[in-house]
Design an enzyme around this catalytic site. Structure first.
Site, PDB file in Angstrom:
ATOM      1  N   LYS A  48       0.878  -1.183   0.000  1.00  0.00           N
ATOM      2  CA  LYS A  48       0.000   0.000   0.000  1.00  0.00           C
ATOM      3  C   LYS A  48       0.905   1.219   0.000  1.00  0.00           C
ATOM      4  O   LYS A  48       1.649   1.463   0.938  1.00  0.00           O
ATOM      5  CB  LYS A  48      -0.882  -0.016   1.243  1.00  0.00           C
ATOM      6  CG  LYS A  48      -2.203   0.713   1.102  1.00  0.00           C
ATOM      7  CD  LYS A  48      -2.122   2.209   0.839  1.00  0.00           C
ATOM      8  CE  LYS A  48      -1.960   3.032   2.094  1.00  0.00           C
ATOM      9  NZ  LYS A  48      -1.828   4.501   1.786  1.00  0.00           N
ATOM     10  N   GLY A  89       6.089   4.625   8.811  1.00  0.00           N
ATOM     11  CA  GLY A  89       5.255   5.819   8.901  1.00  0.00           C
ATOM     12  C   GLY A  89       5.332   6.397  10.293  1.00  0.00           C
ATOM     13  O   GLY A  89       6.313   6.174  11.018  1.00  0.00           O
ATOM     14  N   GLY A 118       1.536   3.708  13.517  1.00  0.00           N
ATOM     15  CA  GLY A 118       2.163   2.431  13.888  1.00  0.00           C
ATOM     16  C   GLY A 118       1.386   1.726  14.996  1.00  0.00           C
ATOM     17  O   GLY A 118       1.188   0.508  14.969  1.00  0.00           O
ATOM     18  N   GLU A 141       8.786   0.759  11.244  1.00  0.00           N
ATOM     19  CA  GLU A 141       9.811   1.808  11.168  1.00  0.00           C
ATOM     20  C   GLU A 141       9.085   3.120  11.368  1.00  0.00           C
ATOM     21  O   GLU A 141       8.332   3.546  10.494  1.00  0.00           O
ATOM     22  CB  GLU A 141      10.497   1.795   9.791  1.00  0.00           C
ATOM     23  CG  GLU A 141      11.322   0.560   9.523  1.00  0.00           C
ATOM     24  CD  GLU A 141      12.458   0.389  10.494  1.00  0.00           C
ATOM     25  OE1 GLU A 141      12.939   1.388  11.061  1.00  0.00           O
ATOM     26  OE2 GLU A 141      12.862  -0.768  10.701  1.00  0.00           O
ATOM     27  N   CYS A 144      12.810  10.576   8.748  1.00  0.00           N
ATOM     28  CA  CYS A 144      12.521  10.036  10.077  1.00  0.00           C
ATOM     29  C   CYS A 144      13.747  10.138  10.976  1.00  0.00           C
ATOM     30  O   CYS A 144      13.634  10.227  12.184  1.00  0.00           O
ATOM     31  CB  CYS A 144      12.078   8.593   9.951  1.00  0.00           C
ATOM     32  SG  CYS A 144      13.154   7.659   8.883  1.00  0.00           S
ATOM     33  N   GLU A 201       8.089  15.252  16.834  1.00  0.00           N
ATOM     34  CA  GLU A 201       8.683  15.195  15.499  1.00  0.00           C
ATOM     35  C   GLU A 201       7.967  16.219  14.609  1.00  0.00           C
ATOM     36  O   GLU A 201       6.756  16.145  14.432  1.00  0.00           O
ATOM     37  CB  GLU A 201       8.500  13.793  14.923  1.00  0.00           C
ATOM     38  CG  GLU A 201       9.106  13.642  13.545  1.00  0.00           C
ATOM     39  CD  GLU A 201       8.950  12.234  12.986  1.00  0.00           C
ATOM     40  OE1 GLU A 201       7.840  11.686  13.065  1.00  0.00           O
ATOM     41  OE2 GLU A 201       9.947  11.693  12.485  1.00  0.00           O
TER      42      GLU A 201
HETATM   43  P1  NAP Z   1       1.612   8.102   8.271  1.00  0.00           P
HETATM   44  O1  NAP Z   1       0.545   9.101   8.302  1.00  0.00           O
HETATM   45  O2  NAP Z   1       1.816   7.229   9.424  1.00  0.00           O
HETATM   46  O3  NAP Z   1       1.385   7.269   6.936  1.00  0.00           O
HETATM   47  C1  NAP Z   1       2.190   6.215   6.541  1.00  0.00           C
HETATM   48  C2  NAP Z   1       1.387   5.243   5.708  1.00  0.00           C
HETATM   49  O4  NAP Z   1       0.365   4.652   6.520  1.00  0.00           O
HETATM   50  C3  NAP Z   1       0.660   5.892   4.525  1.00  0.00           C
HETATM   51  O5  NAP Z   1       0.661   4.984   3.453  1.00  0.00           O
HETATM   52  C4  NAP Z   1      -0.730   6.094   5.091  1.00  0.00           C
HETATM   53  O6  NAP Z   1      -1.730   6.204   4.107  1.00  0.00           O
HETATM   54  C5  NAP Z   1      -0.898   4.826   5.901  1.00  0.00           C
HETATM   55  N1  NAP Z   1      -1.926   4.890   6.922  1.00  0.00           N
HETATM   56  C6  NAP Z   1      -2.468   5.985   7.520  1.00  0.00           C
HETATM   57  N2  NAP Z   1      -3.422   5.619   8.410  1.00  0.00           N
HETATM   58  C7  NAP Z   1      -3.499   4.272   8.376  1.00  0.00           C
HETATM   59  C8  NAP Z   1      -4.284   3.301   9.061  1.00  0.00           C
HETATM   60  N3  NAP Z   1      -5.202   3.647   9.975  1.00  0.00           N
HETATM   61  N4  NAP Z   1      -4.088   1.986   8.787  1.00  0.00           N
HETATM   62  C9  NAP Z   1      -3.151   1.607   7.876  1.00  0.00           C
HETATM   63  N5  NAP Z   1      -2.398   2.487   7.187  1.00  0.00           N
HETATM   64  C10 NAP Z   1      -2.549   3.803   7.438  1.00  0.00           C
HETATM   65  O7  NAP Z   1       3.035   8.771   8.056  1.00  0.00           O
HETATM   66  P2  NAP Z   1       3.431   9.848   7.006  1.00  0.00           P
HETATM   67  O8  NAP Z   1       2.997  11.175   7.495  1.00  0.00           O
HETATM   68  O9  NAP Z   1       3.011   9.444   5.650  1.00  0.00           O
HETATM   69  O10 NAP Z   1       5.020   9.699   7.042  1.00  0.00           O
HETATM   70  C11 NAP Z   1       5.791  10.373   7.923  1.00  0.00           C
HETATM   71  C12 NAP Z   1       6.192   9.495   9.108  1.00  0.00           C
HETATM   72  O11 NAP Z   1       6.889   8.342   8.702  1.00  0.00           O
HETATM   73  C13 NAP Z   1       7.121  10.217  10.040  1.00  0.00           C
HETATM   74  O12 NAP Z   1       6.703  10.040  11.362  1.00  0.00           O
HETATM   75  C14 NAP Z   1       8.456   9.534   9.826  1.00  0.00           C
HETATM   76  O13 NAP Z   1       9.327   9.617  10.893  1.00  0.00           O
HETATM   77  C15 NAP Z   1       8.068   8.158   9.470  1.00  0.00           C
HETATM   78  N6  NAP Z   1       9.090   7.492   8.679  1.00  0.00           N
HETATM   79  C16 NAP Z   1       9.865   6.542   9.273  1.00  0.00           C
HETATM   80  C17 NAP Z   1      10.862   5.901   8.570  1.00  0.00           C
HETATM   81  C18 NAP Z   1      11.727   4.871   9.223  1.00  0.00           C
HETATM   82  O14 NAP Z   1      12.354   4.115   8.526  1.00  0.00           O
HETATM   83  N7  NAP Z   1      11.764   4.805  10.520  1.00  0.00           N
HETATM   84  C19 NAP Z   1      11.058   6.206   7.227  1.00  0.00           C
HETATM   85  C20 NAP Z   1      10.257   7.167   6.640  1.00  0.00           C
HETATM   86  C21 NAP Z   1       9.266   7.796   7.385  1.00  0.00           C
HETATM   87  P3  NAP Z   1      -2.078   7.615   3.385  1.00  0.00           P
HETATM   88  O15 NAP Z   1      -1.744   7.355   1.975  1.00  0.00           O
HETATM   89  O16 NAP Z   1      -3.534   7.882   3.584  1.00  0.00           O
HETATM   90  O17 NAP Z   1      -1.222   8.665   3.991  1.00  0.00           O
END
Ligand code: NAP
Ligand code: MG
Length: 510
Positions: free
Chosen positions: A203, A256, A261, A278, A312, A410
């Site tokens: 996804k 994400g 998470g 992650e 991240c 963050e």
């Molecule tokens: P996010 O809002 O958590 O979204 C991540 C993914 O999850 C997207 O595909 C999102 O879909 C999906 N998602 C949202 N709600 C969901 C639910 N209830 N059930 C299942 N999936 C769901 O994060 P983001 O704002 O896109 O990304 C930024 C975050 O990612 C930051 O906190 C960053 O630190 C973290 N990150 C971590 C790493 C690592 O390796 N540790 C790497 C990159 C990013 P949508 O398409 O609707 O958004």
């Protein structure tokens, strides 16, 4: 249907093939075919530098996820994938890496118009590391080995046992990725899952679906059998949630926010699916008094401002010895002021816009909160392009304290908080570790022994000494504390996608 085949006049031009590709509604990859969403719905993809629509993409939801999981299950249980030798699997992965490099220019351009990052950066970092990941993982396909283990269990007189472990693919994997490195996050997830013999439903993030959809075409071109990788574009609350809770998915791998998470863990808990995560970070970057400032100042600048702070692992909490604090902050401000903001496809752009209006509002909200809480704001540069793009100039906030929102949370944007320290002591380490996160950290100092001692005490999955943002397909990456479960990359990632079976055989009976 009225789809824009043209790129907005305010955007620099794209190659004609890419323009044509964007002009066609992009579909979901299910069972080796590109198909519209069952609902017929689509969503618009925007260029964050202009705010204009650049593509239309099928909006997958539960019905599409169900079909994709079905295809992945069939491919896992009975398709050609399940019979493919490890060596053939490895060759296929290698070919995917080659194809990514062959299409580097195009993939980088897609990242630039979809995510906003500069094309040259996307080519050098995102695309190169994505190809590296497939190349590196291709070698593991033939090296996933078990052990023979001597055991002491009582056997019938005159017989003994032979025990071996056999690592086996976990099965159908649901993978969910964010928008900050759209191609690279897909590569980090897909390559190890495929190496181990799993099948996947991926996804992708709604904000940035384009490069991963193009990657899907390259997977088919490489010869990946139908159903082995299925790609669903769509929203988290619908498609993502359906995947995370799907009864026929054996494992969910998520990248994400920490907030989502936790929702993934809940969704996966009803049938105890395997989960790896992650998540976010608020990483400390510590400049010791003996640091080589000709390295540390540009290093700290890149640590926070690379990818517009949308990393991240961004070095977002800077700790500098008081004796050099002003010099370092002024130095970073001077470096950051030179960063050229612009469209990701424009010549010379070093920093693009933030990914979306939502992130733009969010990051500006944090900057305002910092001001309200009494932080001193240094705006670096401020030469933000006119128009509708979601540009935010780099910021440094000083006069901060550990209770402030901007220090604890963050921000995921180009905002650095900087604090002086007096001694390299337990209080400094405690402050650096004073976060719910534990993803990464940096330490700068000429006395590398002392810098290593600090590195050992930091509660983070990655610590960089006299460098930052050094990633390699061979190095494990992941978080302590609320930054996640498990590791991406390196040999360590294989365990995310394997179960271990112990087989014990009684040898003879006389
Ligand atoms: P996010 O809002 O958590 O979204 C991540 C993914 O999850 C997207 O595909 C999102 O879909 C999906 N998602 C949202 N709600 C969901 C639910 N209830 N059930 C299942 N999936 C769901 O994060 P983001 O704002 O896109 O990304 C930024 C975050 O990612 C930051 O906190 C960053 O630190 C973290 N990150 C971590 C790493 C690592 O390796 N540790 C790497 C990159 C990013 P949508 O398409 O609707 O958004
Ligand atoms: Mg976009």
């Amino acid at each position: 249907m009225n789809i824009r085949a043209d790129i907005p006049s305010s955007s620099p031009t794209l190659p004609p093939e890419l323009r044509a590709w964007l002009g066609k509604e992009r579909h979901l990859l299910i069972d080796g075919k590109w198909v519209p969403a069952r609902s017929g719905k689509t969503f618009e993809v925007t260029d964050p530098a202009t705010g204009e629509v650049i593509a239309k993409v099928a909006e997958g939801d539960k019905a599409d996820v169900d079909l994709a999981v079905k295809a992945a299950r069939r491919a896992f249980e009975s398709g050609p994938w399940s019979k493919m030798s490890p060596s053939a699997r490895g060759r296929l992965l290698h070919k995917i890496g080659d194809l990514i490099l062959e299409h580097a220019d195009e993939l980088a351009a897609l990242e630039a118009i979809d995510n906003g990052k500069p094309k040259n950066v996307a080519k050098a970092a995102d695309v190169t590391l994505s190809a590296d990941m497939f190349h590196y993982m291709s070698g593991w396909a033939t090296k996933i080995e078990g052990k023979s283990i001597p055991i002491s269990a009582l056997a019938a007189p005159g017989s003994d046992f032979f025990s071996v472990t056999r690592p086996e693919p976990i099965g159908v994997v649901g993978q969910i990725i964010p928008w900050n490195f759209p191609l690279l996050m897909a590569a980090w997830k897909l390559a190890p899952a495929l190496t181990t013999g799993c099948t996947v439903v991926l996804k992708i993030a709604e904000e940035t679906p384009l490069s991963a959809l193009r990657l899907g075409e390259l997977l088919l071109e490489a010869g990946l059998p139908d159903g082995v990788v299925n790609i669903i574009a769509g929203f988290g609350e619908t498609a993502g949630a359906a995947l995370a809770g799907h009864p026929d998915v054996n494992k969910v791998a998520f990248t994400g926010s920490t907030e989502v998470g936790k929702l993934i863990v809940k969704a996966a808990s009803h049938d105890l699916k395997r989960v790896s995560l992650e998540l976010g970070g608020k990483s400390p970057n510590i400049i010791l008094p003996d640091a080589d400032l000709s390295l540390a100042i540009p290093g700290a600048n890149a640590a926070i401002f690379f990818n517009h702070g949308q990393c991240c692992n961004a070095g977002s909490r800077l700790f500098v010895h008081r004796s050099i604090f002003d010099k370092v902050v002024d130095g970073i401000a001077a470096e950051a002021s030179k960063i050229k903001l612009g469209h990701g496809l424009s010549e010379g752009t070093e920093m693009g816009p933030l990914v979306s209006s939502v992130q733009y509002e969010r990051v500006n909200g944090y900057i305002a909160a910092g001001r309200d809480e009494g932080a001193k704001e240094i705006v670096c540069g401020g030469d933000v392009p006119n128009g509708k793009g979601y540009f935010v100039a780099p910021r440094i906030l000083t006069d901060v304290n550990p209770s402030m929102k901007v220090v604890r949370e963050e921000i995921f944007g180009p905002v650095l908080v900087a604090t002086p320290f007096d001694e390299i002591d337990d209080a400094l380490i405690a402050e650096a570790n004073n976060s719910v996160y534990g993803l990464a950290a940096g330490v700068w100092g000429k006395d590398t022994g002392r810098a290593q001692q600090v590195a050992h005490k930091l509660r983070a999955g990655t610590v960089w000494v006299n460098c930052y943002h050094v990633f390699d397909a061979a190095l494990p990456f992941g978080g302590y504390k609320q930054s996640g479960w498990g590791r991406e990359m390196g040999q360590a990632v294989l365990s995310n996608y394997l179960e271990t079976k112990a087989i014990t055989t009684r040898l003879g009976s006389n």
